[in-house]
Design an enzyme around this catalytic site. Sequence first.
Site, PDB file in Angstrom:
ATOM      1  N   ASP A  56       0.920  -1.406  -0.200  1.00 41.35           N
ATOM      2  CA  ASP A  56      -0.182  -0.002   0.015  1.00 41.35           C
ATOM      3  C   ASP A  56       0.956   1.269   0.095  1.00 41.35           C
ATOM      4  OD1 ASP A  56      -2.148  -1.329  -0.025  1.00 41.35           O
ATOM      5  OD2 ASP A  56      -2.661  -1.240   2.061  1.00 41.35           O
ATOM      6  N   GLY A  57       2.012   1.123   0.852  1.00 41.68           N
ATOM      7  CA  GLY A  57       2.847   2.539   0.785  1.00 41.68           C
ATOM      8  C   GLY A  57       3.242   2.972  -0.669  1.00 41.68           C
ATOM      9  N   ASN A 130      -4.938   8.477   1.620  1.00 39.88           N
ATOM     10  CA  ASN A 130      -5.171   7.931   2.834  1.00 39.88           C
ATOM     11  C   ASN A 130      -5.705   8.833   3.874  1.00 39.88           C
ATOM     12  OD1 ASN A 130      -5.298   5.134   2.582  1.00 39.88           O
ATOM     13  ND2 ASN A 130      -3.715   4.623   3.619  1.00 39.88           N
ATOM     14  N   ALA A 171      -6.740   2.484   8.081  1.00 42.63           N
ATOM     15  CA  ALA A 171      -5.022   2.662   8.273  1.00 42.63           C
ATOM     16  C   ALA A 171      -4.909   3.135   9.847  1.00 42.63           C
ATOM     17  CB  ALA A 171      -4.720   3.551   7.252  1.00 42.63           C
ATOM     18  N   SER A 175      -6.276   2.181  13.635  1.00 40.68           N
ATOM     19  CA  SER A 175      -5.541   2.107  14.856  1.00 40.68           C
ATOM     20  C   SER A 175      -5.892   3.113  16.067  1.00 40.68           C
ATOM     21  CB  SER A 175      -3.947   1.936  14.386  1.00 40.68           C
ATOM     22  OG  SER A 175      -3.760   1.338  13.415  1.00 40.68           O
ATOM     23  N   GLN A 228       4.157   9.385   3.673  1.00 44.81           N
ATOM     24  CA  GLN A 228       5.000   9.840   2.764  1.00 44.81           C
ATOM     25  C   GLN A 228       6.026  11.054   2.535  1.00 44.81           C
ATOM     26  OE1 GLN A 228       5.561   6.924   1.103  1.00 44.81           O
ATOM     27  NE2 GLN A 228       3.881   5.963   2.202  1.00 44.81           N
TER      28      GLN A 228
END
Length: 273
Positions: A56-57, A130, A171, A175, A228
């Site tokens: 995914d990154g 995201n 994502a 969490s 990123q």
Amino acid sequence: MKVLLVYNELALDTINMANSVCDVLQACQVDAVKEKADSQAIWQNDIDGIIVFGGDGTILRTAQHYGSFGLPVMGVNMGTVGFLSSVEVAEIEEYLTDFINGSYQLEGKMMLDVEIRDEHQSLHAFSCLNDLSVKSNNSKMIYFDMIICGQSSGSQRGDGLIIATPTGSTAYNLSAGGPVVDNDLDAIIVTPLSSYFLNKRPVVVAPDKDIRIDLHGMESALISIDGQVSVTLNPGQHLIINRSAHRFNLVRFKKQRFFETMERRLRRCEVTL
């Protein structure tokens, strides 16, 4: 037809797979260009589609460079979870011809426009697929105001804030205790991180409303976009988030069953760990 092949330059298997698929495409009279995921994209206006090799990154890095161009993106999962992937690596031979022939559906993912401004001008602008996070630049709590569509939602203090799209709801947002949002919806999810104020809880905002963050005091904040890109928000500057006019077009060869996929891939991540 011309296809851009994006690979994770830190993973040898993605490099090898990109080389292999490049040979196959060229044998089919398809022009193929390879590019590292972390390189500064040089836009070529004759590209017809993108294939991404990695997790995914790697797809998120591709979205940073190419998300605003509306190209079809086929993600080949060579990572752990693969929420954003179109196919597993073992399926690429089965679906590569369909991709070349355009035999697929596009799932247009909502994106966010992220801008840092001062009183006079725009200083930085990014796209976000995201999520973005707002955190202190040091070990102290961060103190800020959040304004939604011109309406103050009050001051907040704590470790920071996550602002996510429905795609990003599974994502960092998940969490941190934020809600999972059906990917068929457009919405902006705002989740406080360890809020000092007990009344501050996650909220889901209509997609056509802008969000502004203003810092209190003289401490700066660190803004991370899709994990990123990082940039500093200084006192006196404004962080502004809007729904983007562009969508990130993920290729789908079969209808995505969101909740079943979420359960299966999150469990796969747990097993891997």
